[in-house]
Design an enzyme around this catalytic site. Structure first.
Site, PDB file in Angstrom:
ATOM      1  N   GLY A   5       3.098  31.692 -14.494  1.00  0.00           N
ATOM      2  CA  GLY A   5       4.302  31.626 -13.895  1.00  0.00           C
ATOM      3  C   GLY A   5       5.135  29.835 -13.359  1.00  0.00           C
ATOM      4  O   GLY A   5       3.850  29.608 -12.648  1.00  0.00           O
TER       5      GLY A   5
ATOM      6  N   HIS B 128       6.842  39.278 -12.086  1.00  0.00           N
ATOM      7  CA  HIS B 128       4.819  39.387 -12.760  1.00  0.00           C
ATOM      8  C   HIS B 128       5.525  39.971 -13.504  1.00  0.00           C
ATOM      9  O   HIS B 128       4.254  40.136 -14.957  1.00  0.00           O
ATOM     10  CB  HIS B 128       4.064  39.945 -11.541  1.00  0.00           C
ATOM     11  CG  HIS B 128       3.529  39.317 -10.608  1.00  0.00           C
ATOM     12  ND1 HIS B 128       3.998  39.159  -9.655  1.00  0.00           N
ATOM     13  CD2 HIS B 128       3.089  38.411 -10.387  1.00  0.00           C
ATOM     14  CE1 HIS B 128       3.368  38.810  -8.362  1.00  0.00           C
ATOM     15  NE2 HIS B 128       3.104  37.818  -9.166  1.00  0.00           N
TER      16      HIS B 128
ATOM     17  N   ASP C  28       5.441  27.862 -10.086  1.00  0.00           N
ATOM     18  CA  ASP C  28       4.632  27.716  -9.880  1.00  0.00           C
ATOM     19  C   ASP C  28       3.842  26.588 -10.528  1.00  0.00           C
ATOM     20  O   ASP C  28       2.999  25.944 -11.446  1.00  0.00           O
ATOM     21  CB  ASP C  28       3.184  28.733  -9.531  1.00  0.00           C
ATOM     22  CG  ASP C  28       3.307  29.518  -8.169  1.00  0.00           C
ATOM     23  OD1 ASP C  28       3.298  28.932  -7.279  1.00  0.00           O
ATOM     24  OD2 ASP C  28       3.605  30.698  -8.726  1.00  0.00           O
TER      25      ASP C  28
HETATM   26  P1  AMP Z   1       0.744  34.891  -7.982  1.00  0.00           P
HETATM   27  O1  AMP Z   1       0.573  36.593  -7.819  1.00  0.00           O
HETATM   28  O2  AMP Z   1       1.512  34.615  -6.960  1.00  0.00           O
HETATM   29  O3  AMP Z   1      -0.409  34.454  -7.707  1.00  0.00           O
HETATM   30  O4  AMP Z   1       1.572  34.763  -9.639  1.00  0.00           O
HETATM   31  C1  AMP Z   1       1.338  35.585 -10.175  1.00  0.00           C
HETATM   32  C2  AMP Z   1       1.750  34.590 -11.603  1.00  0.00           C
HETATM   33  O5  AMP Z   1       2.947  34.970 -11.274  1.00  0.00           O
HETATM   34  C3  AMP Z   1       1.675  33.042 -11.324  1.00  0.00           C
HETATM   35  O6  AMP Z   1       1.566  32.669 -12.845  1.00  0.00           O
HETATM   36  C4  AMP Z   1       2.865  32.977 -10.795  1.00  0.00           C
HETATM   37  O7  AMP Z   1       3.615  31.635 -11.477  1.00  0.00           O
HETATM   38  C5  AMP Z   1       3.737  33.458 -11.438  1.00  0.00           C
HETATM   39  N1  AMP Z   1       4.956  33.615 -11.088  1.00  0.00           N
HETATM   40  C6  AMP Z   1       5.637  34.080  -9.490  1.00  0.00           C
HETATM   41  N2  AMP Z   1       6.270  34.021  -8.745  1.00  0.00           N
HETATM   42  C7  AMP Z   1       7.052  34.521 -10.471  1.00  0.00           C
HETATM   43  C8  AMP Z   1       8.742  34.056 -10.472  1.00  0.00           C
HETATM   44  N3  AMP Z   1       9.363  34.257  -9.522  1.00  0.00           N
HETATM   45  N4  AMP Z   1       9.169  34.319 -11.379  1.00  0.00           N
HETATM   46  C9  AMP Z   1       7.836  34.568 -12.855  1.00  0.00           C
HETATM   47  N5  AMP Z   1       7.015  33.963 -12.693  1.00  0.00           N
HETATM   48  C10 AMP Z   1       6.346  34.282 -11.303  1.00  0.00           C
END
Ligand code: AMP
Length: 272
Positions: A138, A28, A141
């Site tokens: 990211g 994030h 996903d």
């Molecule tokens: P989430 O909080 O899991 O819904 O993720 C929020 C955003 O962070 C989404 O666009 C995810 O794809 C991105 N994200 C989560 N994990 C990672 C990671 N390891 N590297 C890069 N982006 C990430």
């Protein structure tokens, strides 16, 4: 939120937006830091979106870490945090849903019915609240990025979608808020995902263009780890996400696997 954005925009300031479900980690932070670099203002949203969870236990146990999240946002120069309560985003449960196209029915869509409908709905709602110039997602996903791009294009949402590479732990495990729910043994075992994807990349780099052969190399690694229960291993076209049997265009190798009750996904890109 919209008033804040309007004021920034009428002052001629660009807005970058990073939607998250909180429990922030370095993945994030990468999105937020990039947005801070690219835009005059950055908005972070923290909203654990109930409509994208296909299992209520996953929603109930999803990690929530408000104070450290706010500290991290502050340290990165985030200008605003949008964290609406569920009842405000879905008053009376909200009956309209955004139903994405066929790209949402394969891969994750098969195993998590309704997931991308929930994602598409909340992303459109958040974009309507924040009205950013750019939104950052990211590639961890991978399919989510493809679904969001298609929704934004099909519904003429005026925003630029920026996709950034996956941030990994030192041992290769893709950072994920769900990693904190792994037991120490499962956390150690989960390294196998990156090892397996690397074996697939290696097979591809040695000249194999046969998806079954590449998938076989991944499966061999994963099956060597007894704590890992594989859900799918797929090679798909990077643009359409349609499964391929022979790699002739840029493709992506995707894995979903369970460690006890924690489901992890990861992917690597395979150039043609
Ligand atoms: P989430 O909080 O899991 O819904 O993720 C929020 C955003 O962070 C989404 O666009 C995810 O794809 C991105 N994200 C989560 N994990 C990672 C990671 N390891 N590297 C890069 N982006 C990430």
């Amino acid at each position: 939120m919209r008033q804040w954005s309007r004021a920034a925009q009428s002052a001629g300031l660009s807005i970058g937006f990073v939607p998250t479900m909180g429990a922030l980690h370095a993945g994030h932070a990468h999105l937020l830091g990039t947005s801070v670099d690219h835009n005059d203002r950055t908005v972070l949203s923290i909203f654990v979106n109930p409509t994208q969870f296909n299992q209520s236990a996953d929603y109930a146990t999803y990690p929530r870490t408000w104070d450290p999240d706010i500290d991290l946002a502050r340290s990165l120069g985030v200008d605003a945090v949008f964290a609406p309560p569920v009842e405000e985003m879905y008053p009376g449960n909200g009956s309209t849903r955004v139903v994405p196209g066929p790209i949402a029915s394969i891969l994750e869509g098969v195993h998590r019915p309704g997931h991308f409908e929930g994602v598409a709905t909340i992303v459109v709602k958040l974009l309507n609240a924040v009205r950013p110039d750019r939104a950052y997602f990211g590639l961890k996903d991978f399919q989510q990025v493809a679904v969001v791009r298609s929704v934004v294009q099909d519904l003429d949402v005026p925003v630029e979608i920026v996709a950034l590479d996956t941030v990994r732990d030192d041992d290769g495990l893709a950072l994920s808020s769900r990693n904190t729910r792994l037991s120490p043994d499962d956390r150690a075992a989960a390294r196998v995902i990156h090892r397996a994807l690397s074996a697939g990349m290696h097979t591809h780099a040695q000249g194999s263009r046969d998806a079954a052969h590449i998938r076989g190399a991944v499966a061999a690694e994963l099956s060597a780890e007894p704590r890992c229960r594989v859900e799918y291993i797929e090679v798909a076209d990077s643009r359409t996400l349609a499964p391929v049997s022979r790699i002739s265009s840029p493709s992506v190798l995707l894995v979903a696997a369970w460690f006890a009750d924690v489901r992890l996904i990861d992917n690597v890109q395979l150039p043609s």
